[in-house]
Design an enzyme around this catalytic site. Sequence first.
Site, PDB file in Angstrom:
ATOM      1  NE  ARG A  23     -13.237  18.951  -4.114  1.00 55.21           N
ATOM      2  CZ  ARG A  23     -11.934  19.065  -3.913  1.00 55.21           C
ATOM      3  NH1 ARG A  23     -11.111  19.093  -4.930  1.00 55.21           N
ATOM      4  NH2 ARG A  23     -11.448  19.172  -2.705  1.00 55.21           N
ATOM      5  CD  GLU A  28      -1.406   9.890   5.578  1.00 53.15           C
ATOM      6  OE1 GLU A  28      -0.694  10.684   4.938  1.00 53.15           O
ATOM      7  OE2 GLU A  28      -1.346   9.737   6.809  1.00 53.15           O
ATOM      8  CD  GLN A  47       1.652 -11.504  -1.149  1.00 47.21           C
ATOM      9  OE1 GLN A  47       2.724 -12.028  -0.866  1.00 47.21           O
ATOM     10  NE2 GLN A  47       0.554 -12.216  -1.331  1.00 47.21           N
ATOM     11  CG  ASP A  48      -0.709  -3.826  -1.165  1.00 46.07           C
ATOM     12  OD1 ASP A  48      -0.293  -4.004  -0.003  1.00 46.07           O
ATOM     13  OD2 ASP A  48      -0.690  -2.726  -1.725  1.00 46.07           O
ATOM     14  CG  ASN A  49      -2.735 -10.662  -1.066  1.00 44.51           C
ATOM     15  OD1 ASN A  49      -2.014 -10.745  -2.055  1.00 44.51           O
ATOM     16  ND2 ASN A  49      -2.383 -11.167   0.096  1.00 44.51           N
ATOM     17  CG  HIS A  62      -7.408 -18.825   5.332  1.00 45.07           C
ATOM     18  ND1 HIS A  62      -8.039 -18.045   4.405  1.00 45.07           N
ATOM     19  CD2 HIS A  62      -7.987 -20.043   5.255  1.00 45.07           C
ATOM     20  CE1 HIS A  62      -8.955 -18.761   3.778  1.00 45.07           C
ATOM     21  NE2 HIS A  62      -8.948 -19.978   4.286  1.00 45.07           N
ATOM     22  CE  LYS A  72      -3.387 -12.663   6.217  1.00 44.68           C
ATOM     23  NZ  LYS A  72      -4.475 -13.637   6.056  1.00 44.68           N
ATOM     24  CE1 TYR A 132      -4.339 -10.925   2.581  1.00 46.60           C
ATOM     25  CE2 TYR A 132      -6.420 -10.520   1.479  1.00 46.60           C
ATOM     26  CZ  TYR A 132      -5.352 -11.346   1.755  1.00 46.60           C
ATOM     27  OH  TYR A 132      -5.287 -12.600   1.198  1.00 46.60           O
ATOM     28  CD  GLU A 143      -2.423 -22.836   2.007  1.00 48.19           C
ATOM     29  OE1 GLU A 143      -2.894 -23.983   2.123  1.00 48.19           O
ATOM     30  OE2 GLU A 143      -2.673 -22.106   1.042  1.00 48.19           O
ATOM     31  CE  LYS A 169      -6.616 -23.629   1.561  1.00 47.01           C
ATOM     32  NZ  LYS A 169      -5.748 -22.724   0.842  1.00 47.01           N
ATOM     33  CG  ASP A 170     -11.664 -21.708   3.641  1.00 47.18           C
ATOM     34  OD1 ASP A 170     -10.471 -22.077   3.613  1.00 47.18           O
ATOM     35  OD2 ASP A 170     -12.028 -20.557   3.354  1.00 47.18           O
TER      36      ASP A 170
END
Length: 183
Positions: A23, A28, A47-49, A62, A72, A132, A143, A169-170
């Site tokens: 299948r 996990e 927090q998840d992004n 960053h 992270k 992440y 930042e 920005k980067d």
Amino acid sequence: MHFTETNLKGCFILEPKLFHDDRGFFMESFNENTFEKGVGQKVHFVQDNQSFSSKGVLRGLHYQTGEHAQAKLVRVLSGEVLDVAVDMRPESPTYGQSFSILLTGENQKQLFIPRGFAHGFLVMSEKAVFFYKCDNFYNKESEGGVIYNDPALHIDWQFSEKELIISEKDAVLPTLENAKKVW
């Protein structure tokens, strides 16, 4: 889950055990007890992004500073990225050194990046979905960043400059020498 510490102290590669059958597979992807035992510390993710990007998109490098620093746990849900962590901890013997790994939706590897590290990634496939977990909430005032092509970092991004898609920005982040301190 198998944990391997990288050349940067506290930064770990996680390789989940995949259970295949006709299948597909099951794995996990996160278990707090297993994770904390594997990295040797308590980490509470809050927090998840998730991001979606096209080939050549480079996001980073960053980090968050001070009380808003973030650890992270990163992975790729689909596609391939070259994931990079840079040790920004001034007291660390590996300060300014980097580690990179190919994370893919197929290999299901994850990278744990502790607080005090800069992080970035480059999309190697046509498209990629990147996911992440963070152990601290994002704070705009905290930042920090380092320019992706700082010669002091010796990062081989594996793409030519003209193939990279970088945000405004980067593109103007400072060098490691001039970057905001993490602590």
